[in-house]
Scaffold this motif. Structure first.
Motif, PDB file in Angstrom:
ATOM      1  N   THR A  83      35.135  22.558 -41.749  1.00 14.81           N
ATOM      2  CA  THR A  83      34.459  21.271 -41.917  1.00 14.81           C
ATOM      3  C   THR A  83      35.465  20.130 -42.003  1.00 14.81           C
ATOM      4  OG1 THR A  83      32.621  22.343 -43.059  1.00 14.81           O
ATOM      5  CG2 THR A  83      32.848  19.978 -43.379  1.00 14.81           C
ATOM      6  N   THR A  84      36.521  20.334 -42.768  1.00 12.39           N
ATOM      7  CA  THR A  84      37.542  19.297 -42.923  1.00 12.39           C
ATOM      8  C   THR A  84      38.226  18.991 -41.597  1.00 12.39           C
ATOM      9  OG1 THR A  84      37.902  19.967 -45.207  1.00 12.39           O
ATOM     10  CG2 THR A  84      39.633  18.650 -44.186  1.00 12.39           C
ATOM     11  N   LEU A  85      38.570  20.034 -40.830  1.00 12.50           N
ATOM     12  CA  LEU A  85      39.210  19.819 -39.533  1.00 12.50           C
ATOM     13  C   LEU A  85      38.246  19.174 -38.552  1.00 12.50           C
ATOM     14  CD1 LEU A  85      41.269  23.107 -39.228  1.00 12.50           C
ATOM     15  CD2 LEU A  85      42.132  20.814 -39.734  1.00 12.50           C
ATOM     16  N   LYS A  86      36.976  19.551 -38.605  1.00 18.72           N
ATOM     17  CA  LYS A  86      35.972  18.956 -37.716  1.00 18.72           C
ATOM     18  C   LYS A  86      35.848  17.463 -37.977  1.00 18.72           C
ATOM     19  CE  LYS A  86      31.204  19.451 -36.235  1.00 18.72           C
ATOM     20  NZ  LYS A  86      29.933  20.138 -36.472  1.00 18.72           N
ATOM     21  N   ASP A  87      36.017  17.060 -39.238  1.00 18.57           N
ATOM     22  CA  ASP A  87      35.957  15.642 -39.607  1.00 18.57           C
ATOM     23  C   ASP A  87      37.239  14.900 -39.239  1.00 18.57           C
ATOM     24  OD1 ASP A  87      33.427  16.061 -40.621  1.00 18.57           O
ATOM     25  OD2 ASP A  87      34.083  16.197 -42.707  1.00 18.57           O
ATOM     26  N   GLY A  88      38.218  15.596 -38.673  1.00 20.87           N
ATOM     27  CA  GLY A  88      39.456  14.970 -38.236  1.00 20.87           C
ATOM     28  C   GLY A  88      40.495  14.796 -39.331  1.00 20.87           C
ATOM     29  N   LYS A  89      40.283  15.448 -40.463  1.00 19.05           N
ATOM     30  CA  LYS A  89      41.225  15.336 -41.574  1.00 19.05           C
ATOM     31  C   LYS A  89      42.246  16.470 -41.528  1.00 19.05           C
ATOM     32  CE  LYS A  89      37.670  13.256 -44.450  1.00 19.05           C
ATOM     33  NZ  LYS A  89      36.792  13.479 -45.607  1.00 19.05           N
ATOM     34  N   LYS A  90      43.332  16.285 -42.260  1.00 21.51           N
ATOM     35  CA  LYS A  90      44.412  17.265 -42.319  1.00 21.51           C
ATOM     36  C   LYS A  90      44.296  18.057 -43.620  1.00 21.51           C
ATOM     37  CE  LYS A  90      49.439  17.503 -42.107  1.00 21.51           C
ATOM     38  NZ  LYS A  90      50.696  16.772 -41.992  1.00 21.51           N
ATOM     39  N   ILE A  91      44.710  19.306 -43.597  1.00 21.46           N
ATOM     40  CA  ILE A  91      44.725  20.149 -44.793  1.00 21.46           C
ATOM     41  C   ILE A  91      46.160  20.580 -45.047  1.00 21.46           C
ATOM     42  CG2 ILE A  91      43.961  22.327 -45.800  1.00 21.46           C
ATOM     43  CD1 ILE A  91      41.529  22.147 -43.934  1.00 21.46           C
ATOM     44  N   SER A  92      46.626  20.384 -46.281  1.00 23.06           N
ATOM     45  CA  SER A  92      47.988  20.789 -46.654  1.00 23.06           C
ATOM     46  C   SER A  92      47.939  21.657 -47.897  1.00 23.06           C
ATOM     47  CB  SER A  92      48.851  19.566 -46.945  1.00 23.06           C
ATOM     48  OG  SER A  92      49.047  18.811 -45.781  1.00 23.06           O
ATOM     49  N   LEU A  93      48.523  22.836 -47.803  1.00 26.65           N
ATOM     50  CA  LEU A  93      48.702  23.720 -48.948  1.00 26.65           C
ATOM     51  C   LEU A  93      50.206  23.873 -49.136  1.00 26.65           C
ATOM     52  CD1 LEU A  93      46.027  26.483 -48.159  1.00 26.65           C
ATOM     53  CD2 LEU A  93      45.803  24.499 -49.655  1.00 26.65           C
ATOM     54  N   GLY A  97      53.773  24.824 -49.699  1.00 25.07           N
ATOM     55  CA  GLY A  97      54.419  26.135 -49.684  1.00 25.07           C
ATOM     56  C   GLY A  97      53.829  27.081 -48.660  1.00 25.07           C
ATOM     57  N   PHE A  98      52.556  26.895 -48.319  1.00 27.42           N
ATOM     58  CA  PHE A  98      51.920  27.778 -47.344  1.00 27.42           C
ATOM     59  C   PHE A  98      51.944  27.165 -45.955  1.00 27.42           C
ATOM     60  CE2 PHE A  98      48.248  29.500 -45.036  1.00 27.42           C
ATOM     61  CZ  PHE A  98      48.566  30.843 -45.061  1.00 27.42           C
ATOM     62  N   GLY A  99      51.388  25.960 -45.813  1.00 29.04           N
ATOM     63  CA  GLY A  99      51.390  25.303 -44.526  1.00 29.04           C
ATOM     64  C   GLY A  99      50.328  24.233 -44.430  1.00 29.04           C
ATOM     65  N   SER A 100      50.200  23.669 -43.243  1.00 25.51           N
ATOM     66  CA  SER A 100      49.205  22.617 -43.043  1.00 25.51           C
ATOM     67  C   SER A 100      48.525  22.798 -41.694  1.00 25.51           C
ATOM     68  CB  SER A 100      49.851  21.236 -43.137  1.00 25.51           C
ATOM     69  OG  SER A 100      50.853  21.091 -42.164  1.00 25.51           O
ATOM     70  N   TRP A 101      47.257  22.434 -41.667  1.00 22.45           N
ATOM     71  CA  TRP A 101      46.454  22.458 -40.452  1.00 22.45           C
ATOM     72  C   TRP A 101      46.122  21.024 -40.085  1.00 22.45           C
ATOM     73  CZ3 TRP A 101      45.476  25.797 -44.512  1.00 22.45           C
ATOM     74  CH2 TRP A 101      45.476  27.169 -44.234  1.00 22.45           C
ATOM     75  N   SER A 102      46.087  20.743 -38.797  1.00 20.34           N
ATOM     76  CA  SER A 102      45.675  19.431 -38.314  1.00 20.34           C
ATOM     77  C   SER A 102      45.005  19.608 -36.959  1.00 20.34           C
ATOM     78  CB  SER A 102      46.881  18.492 -38.199  1.00 20.34           C
ATOM     79  OG  SER A 102      47.814  19.000 -37.266  1.00 20.34           O
ATOM     80  N   VAL A 103      44.317  18.553 -36.532  1.00 19.59           N
ATOM     81  CA  VAL A 103      43.647  18.567 -35.243  1.00 19.59           C
ATOM     82  C   VAL A 103      44.386  17.606 -34.322  1.00 19.59           C
ATOM     83  CG1 VAL A 103      41.496  18.064 -34.020  1.00 19.59           C
ATOM     84  CG2 VAL A 103      41.422  19.115 -36.276  1.00 19.59           C
ATOM     85  N   SER A 104      44.614  18.036 -33.100  1.00 12.97           N
ATOM     86  CA  SER A 104      45.310  17.231 -32.111  1.00 12.97           C
ATOM     87  C   SER A 104      44.460  17.153 -30.853  1.00 12.97           C
ATOM     88  CB  SER A 104      46.662  17.869 -31.798  1.00 12.97           C
ATOM     89  OG  SER A 104      47.361  17.113 -30.846  1.00 12.97           O
ATOM     90  N   GLU A 105      44.550  16.032 -30.167  1.00 16.46           N
ATOM     91  CA  GLU A 105      43.817  15.847 -28.913  1.00 16.46           C
ATOM     92  C   GLU A 105      44.674  16.338 -27.757  1.00 16.46           C
ATOM     93  OE1 GLU A 105      40.782  14.172 -28.332  1.00 16.46           O
ATOM     94  OE2 GLU A 105      40.369  13.740 -30.443  1.00 16.46           O
ATOM     95  N   ARG A 106      44.113  17.144 -26.909  1.00 18.15           N
ATOM     96  CA  ARG A 106      44.801  17.584 -25.700  1.00 18.15           C
ATOM     97  C   ARG A 106      44.143  16.850 -24.530  1.00 18.15           C
ATOM     98  NH1 ARG A 106      45.691  23.745 -25.178  1.00 18.15           N
ATOM     99  NH2 ARG A 106      47.272  23.239 -26.716  1.00 18.15           N
ATOM    100  N   ALA A 107      44.919  16.110 -23.772  1.00 15.81           N
ATOM    101  CA  ALA A 107      44.399  15.299 -22.676  1.00 15.81           C
ATOM    102  C   ALA A 107      43.897  16.174 -21.526  1.00 15.81           C
ATOM    103  CB  ALA A 107      45.491  14.359 -22.163  1.00 15.81           C
ATOM    104  N   ALA A 108      43.002  15.604 -20.735  1.00 21.71           N
ATOM    105  CA  ALA A 108      42.540  16.297 -19.534  1.00 21.71           C
ATOM    106  C   ALA A 108      43.722  16.434 -18.581  1.00 21.71           C
ATOM    107  CB  ALA A 108      41.415  15.505 -18.883  1.00 21.71           C
ATOM    108  N   ARG A 109      43.710  17.499 -17.811  1.00 27.95           N
ATOM    109  CA  ARG A 109      44.821  17.729 -16.887  1.00 27.95           C
ATOM    110  C   ARG A 109      44.354  18.577 -15.724  1.00 27.95           C
ATOM    111  NH1 ARG A 109      47.059  22.949 -18.603  1.00 27.95           N
ATOM    112  NH2 ARG A 109      45.963  23.563 -20.480  1.00 27.95           N
ATOM    113  N   GLU A 110      45.224  18.685 -14.746  1.00 27.80           N
ATOM    114  CA  GLU A 110      44.930  19.539 -13.606  1.00 27.80           C
ATOM    115  C   GLU A 110      45.687  20.848 -13.762  1.00 27.80           C
ATOM    116  OE1 GLU A 110      45.717  17.634  -9.893  1.00 27.80           O
ATOM    117  OE2 GLU A 110      43.970  16.330 -10.070  1.00 27.80           O
ATOM    118  N   GLY A 111      45.033  21.915 -13.363  1.00 27.74           N
ATOM    119  CA  GLY A 111      45.658  23.226 -13.413  1.00 27.74           C
ATOM    120  C   GLY A 111      45.378  23.964 -12.116  1.00 27.74           C
ATOM    121  N   ARG A 112      45.784  25.204 -12.051  1.00 29.46           N
ATOM    122  CA  ARG A 112      45.547  26.015 -10.861  1.00 29.46           C
ATOM    123  C   ARG A 112      44.813  27.286 -11.238  1.00 29.46           C
ATOM    124  NH1 ARG A 112      47.443  24.266  -6.275  1.00 29.46           N
ATOM    125  NH2 ARG A 112      49.242  22.912  -6.255  1.00 29.46           N
ATOM    126  N   ASN A 113      43.848  27.640 -10.405  1.00 27.05           N
ATOM    127  CA  ASN A 113      43.166  28.917 -10.556  1.00 27.05           C
ATOM    128  C   ASN A 113      44.136  29.985 -10.070  1.00 27.05           C
ATOM    129  OD1 ASN A 113      41.688  31.273 -10.076  1.00 27.05           O
ATOM    130  ND2 ASN A 113      39.812  30.126  -9.668  1.00 27.05           N
TER     131      ASN A 113
END
Length: 91
Positions: free
Chosen positions: A34-44, A46-62
């Motif tokens: 829920t926190t990540l869906k809301d665009g917020k960061k979580i930090s624990l 000593g353990f670590g942190s989670w965040s959400v990043s935007e990945r831009a549209a791009r071209e790839g190959r099949n």
């Protein structure tokens, strides 16, 4: 380790029932999502942190046909391990 093994370990370490450990773990996972869906960061510290990043549209190959395809933009979850976790893994 899978989810049920983690529940067993939490119950044993905390001295609680497996049912209570399962509820605690499910609550943790729900709140992280829920926190990540809301665009917020979580930090624990000593353990670590989670965040959400935007990945831009791009071209790839099949890989089967070699044709160019469009890959849509999306959000991705990133995890950065804390110093204590990295130290424990590299011991």
């Amino acid at each position: 380790m899978n989810k049920s093994e983690l529940i067993d370990a939490i119950a044993a370490d905390a001295g609680i029932t497996k049912a209570a450990a399962k509820l605690a773990l499910e609550s943790f996972l729900k709140n992280v999502g829920t926190t990540l869906k809301d665009g917020k960061k979580i930090s624990l510290v000593g353990f670590g942190s989670w965040s959400v990043s935007e990945r831009a549209a791009r071209e790839g190959r099949n890989p089967q046909t070699g044709k160019t395809i469009k890959i849509a933009a999306k959000k991705v979850v990133k995890f950065k391990a804390g110093a204590e976790l990295e130290a424990a893994v590299n011991k």
